[in-house]
Design a protein around this motif. Structure first.
Motif, PDB file in Angstrom:
ATOM      1  N   UNK A   1      -0.539  36.196  42.689  1.00  6.70           N
ATOM      2  CA  UNK A   1       0.473  37.007  43.375  1.00  6.70           C
ATOM      3  C   UNK A   1       1.281  37.881  42.422  1.00  6.70           C
ATOM      4  N   UNK A   2       0.938  37.863  41.110  1.00  8.86           N
ATOM      5  CA  UNK A   2       1.555  38.821  40.190  1.00  8.86           C
ATOM      6  C   UNK A   2       1.158  40.241  40.587  1.00  8.86           C
ATOM      7  N   UNK A   3       1.983  41.189  40.244  1.00  6.24           N
ATOM      8  CA  UNK A   3       1.738  42.567  40.668  1.00  6.24           C
ATOM      9  C   UNK A   3       0.398  43.109  40.180  1.00  6.24           C
ATOM     10  N   UNK A   4      -0.079  42.619  39.046  1.00  6.07           N
ATOM     11  CA  UNK A   4      -1.321  43.118  38.477  1.00  6.07           C
ATOM     12  C   UNK A   4      -2.547  42.313  38.910  1.00  6.07           C
ATOM     13  N   UNK A   5      -2.360  41.302  39.766  1.00  4.69           N
ATOM     14  CA  UNK A   5      -3.457  40.403  40.100  1.00  4.69           C
ATOM     15  C   UNK A   5      -4.026  40.670  41.493  1.00  4.69           C
ATOM     16  N   UNK A   6      -4.874  39.758  41.953  1.00  5.13           N
ATOM     17  CA  UNK A   6      -5.700  40.000  43.127  1.00  5.13           C
ATOM     18  C   UNK A   6      -4.916  40.027  44.451  1.00  5.13           C
ATOM     19  N   UNK A   7      -3.856  39.232  44.545  1.00  4.53           N
ATOM     20  CA  UNK A   7      -3.116  39.151  45.801  1.00  4.53           C
ATOM     21  C   UNK A   7      -1.612  39.283  45.530  1.00  4.53           C
ATOM     22  N   UNK A   8      -1.180  40.470  45.121  1.00  5.11           N
ATOM     23  CA  UNK A   8       0.209  40.623  44.672  1.00  5.11           C
ATOM     24  C   UNK A   8       1.224  40.521  45.806  1.00  5.11           C
ATOM     25  N   UNK A   9       2.390  40.029  45.442  1.00  6.47           N
ATOM     26  CA  UNK A   9       3.519  40.081  46.371  1.00  6.47           C
ATOM     27  C   UNK A   9       4.105  41.495  46.366  1.00  6.47           C
ATOM     28  N   UNK A  10       4.849  41.904  47.406  1.00  7.52           N
ATOM     29  CA  UNK A  10       5.452  41.041  48.420  1.00  7.52           C
ATOM     30  C   UNK A  10       4.553  40.672  49.595  1.00  7.52           C
ATOM     31  N   UNK A  11       3.401  41.298  49.743  1.00  2.00           N
ATOM     32  CA  UNK A  11       2.590  41.033  50.930  1.00  2.00           C
ATOM     33  C   UNK A  11       2.018  39.614  50.957  1.00  2.00           C
TER      34      UNK A  11
END
Length: 581
Positions: free
Chosen positions: A148-158
């Motif tokens: 869920x990091x911004x640079x990873x596969x499933x970033x937050x906030x979604x």
């Protein structure tokens, strides 16, 4: 893939004992002097060139000395099925005492059961190269990297919004190598509520593997057998079935499918905290290699059940080139294994790198959390692709969790690499998992063996993508460029799918607050499930779409369309409601 064998490495606590591989220049010099690959057309390199300066490896631990050899004829008087497996095989002359302790006492008194060795060192004594490569620590891949990091596969906030209500919102970490899979599972925040922690802080993450669980972990709440969350923002989501992919230490105490049996100490409904305390080894060698027949095999019960389903509805069943299997049954169905006619990484890796259900859940017809561990649906492999998965789980009658905002029931994917790769361009070209993740390499003496590092092909492009059989005209820079292009394209589609899923969630919540008819809300929730499945598959699949970019595009764009249909349902209901006033 010949003579694939996993192995173990001594856990060293003193950093100065670690052996760091040499410089790139030294590696090139060694590679130039090394003999050509044993197999024609196979591009290999020396270990120093392959593993490089950004990896750490430990001094191998010697295997435990074997007991004095026994006369196997006596063993075979009772174990004729084992004799059949060993006869004529590469392990035919390996004495029983190599892998079993207490055999002499057992022969004198059959009530004194021998012990079976599950450690990796036992196999590593004969297969040192595979043993050492398995333990490689990749310093370029940090531990506990949240998806869920911004640079990873499933970033937050979604991510947290789309998965609200599921334990993966507590910690959704990227995998490291297989050498760490058990420890990383036990310590993740979503699995055991934070009760298992490292004895000496974060130092465990930099140890060369494989890391045995209880060498580095401790139970902070040893007197509490309750499986619950102990730390804020943690979850107790683990169960005995989900551990079957991390280790098979208890394969002899687990009945086929994890059903209850007086002969089995553990089952799907066992107390997972007590179960875990008897586990120690990550990914035993015998998960892929039959120790008696010395042949490729699969042991994961959910996959064997899928491949033997009477419906014959899996990707394997519909593949005219599918590798044949020979299912062996032991002790009146207590255990089953499946020997393969040849090494097939799609099946062997597909024991774990696959979508499967391993937990209790909801009945979509009643909406109740009524499917408990006693139900075999809590150990289930569809073995189908993403476009078939929603219909499969509808027919099975299963949902994983209830969404925290919409109240609708949703599915959670695992790690469906095998099914995603099936029927892809690379699959049709004859490549398999091992082609990219376990290439042939040479040791210091020039002997060719299969690397068991099981890492990204980026870490050995010359031995994977750039071989004479694949893309010999590409440079490493070009190969990386192509990989990045595919992954960035897919990530873009994922972000678009997430936007529209978020919009659909908001619309369903708006509709519920406005008092729209329950049947409209239910239909919109079903649209949410359809769109969710087509998106979430790709957050769990660990290649960012590279394993099958065509399928990724089709799935993710369909997700957008299904979300828009759900939004239209609610908007149409609002218009109808307004018109009726």
């Amino acid at each position: 893939m010949k003579r694939l064998a996993l192995a173990g490495i001594l856990l060293l606590s003193a950093v100065p004992l670690y052996l760091i591989t040499g410089s790139a220049d030294a590696a090139k010099e060694k590679a130039a002097k090394a003999p050509a690959a044993a197999k024609a057309g196979t591009d290999t390199g020396t270990e120093a060139a392959i593993y490089g300066p950004m990896t750490v490896r430990a001094v191998p631990k010697a295997a435990k000395p074997a007991d004095p050899a026994v006369r196997e004829e006596k063993c075979f008087e009772c174990h004729d099925e084992i004799q059949a497996l060993k006869t004529g095989g590469k392990h035919g002359k390996v004495n029983c005492t190599r892998c079993h302790d207490g055999t002499a006492d057992h022969l004198k008194d059959s009530d004194k059961r021998p012990a079976t060795r599950f450690d990796l060192e036992t196999c590593g004594g004969c297969h040192p190269d595979q043993y050492a490569s398995f333990a490689t620590l990749n310093l370029k891949k940090p531990a506990r990297t949240e998806k869920s990091l911004l640079t990873e596969r499933a970033p937050n906030p979604f991510w947290d919004k789309l998965m609200m209500g599921h334990g993966f919102t507590k910690e959704h970490a990227n995998p490291r190598s297989h050498a760490y899979m058990l420890v990383d599972h036990l310590i993740v925040d979503r699995a055991y509520g934070g009760r298992f922690q490292a004895k000496d802080g974060w130092g465990y993450v930099s140890m060369p593997g494989p890391v045995n669980a209880w060498d580095v972990l401790v139970d902070r709440y040893p007197d509490n057998k309750e499986h619950k969350a102990f730390l804020p923002e943690s979850a107790a989501a683990a169960n005995p079935t989900c551990l079957q992919c991390k280790t098979q230490d208890k394969i002899l105490q687990w009945k086929y499918m994890g059903d209850k049996d007086d002969r089995a100490k553990w089952n799907r409904g066992s107390n997972v905290v007590e179960y875990v305390k008897e586990l120690n080894t990550a990914m035993n060698c015998f998960m892929c290699h039959d120790p008696h027949a010395a042949k490729p095999r699969i042991v994961r019960d959910g996959l064997i059940q899928a491949l033997t389903r009477p419906e014959k509805d899996t990707l394997w069943h519909k593949d005219p080139k599918a590798t044949k299997i020979d299912v062996k049954e032991f002790r009146d169905g207590y255990r089953k294994i499946a020997l393969l006619e040849k090494y097939d990484a799609k099946l062997q890796c597909g024991q774990c790198h696959v979508e499967y259900n391993c937990n209790p859940g909801f009945d979509p017809k009643t909406g109740e959390y009524s499917i408990k561990a006693t139900d075999q649906r809590t150990n289930h492999f569809p073995f189908k692709d993403v476009l078939q998965i929603n219909d499969h789980y509808n027919a099975l009658g299963f949902r994983d969790f209830k969404h925290g905002l919409t109240g609708g029931l949703l599915w959670k994917a695992q790690h469906p690499e095998a099914e995603t790769f099936w029927n892809s361009v690379h699959d049709k070209a004859g490549a398999s998992c091992n082609s990219c993740h376990m290439p042939k390499v040479r040791n210091a003496k020039g002997k060719v063996y299969t690397s068991h590092w099981q890492t990204s092909p980026r870490n050995y492009l010359k031995q994977t993508c750039l071989t004479s059989a694949c893309h010999p005209k590409l440079t490493e820079a070009q190969a990386n460029y192509e990989i990045d292009s595919v992954r960035n394209f897919t990530k873009g589609k994922m972000r678009k799918a997430e936007f529209w899923l978020s919009a659909l969630i908001d619309k369903i919540v708006e509709g519920k607050k406005a008092g729209l008819p329950p049947e409209v809300i239910k239909e919109a929730q079903e649209q949410h499930q359809k769109a969710h499945v087509l998106w979430e598959w790709w957050t769990a699949e660990n290649s960012d779409g590279f394993h099958n970019p065509t399928l990724a595009r089709e799935s993710l764009t369909r997700s957008v369309e299904e979300s828009r249909k759900g939004i239209k349902l609610i908007n149409d209901a609002f218009e109808k409601k307004t018109a009726s006033k």
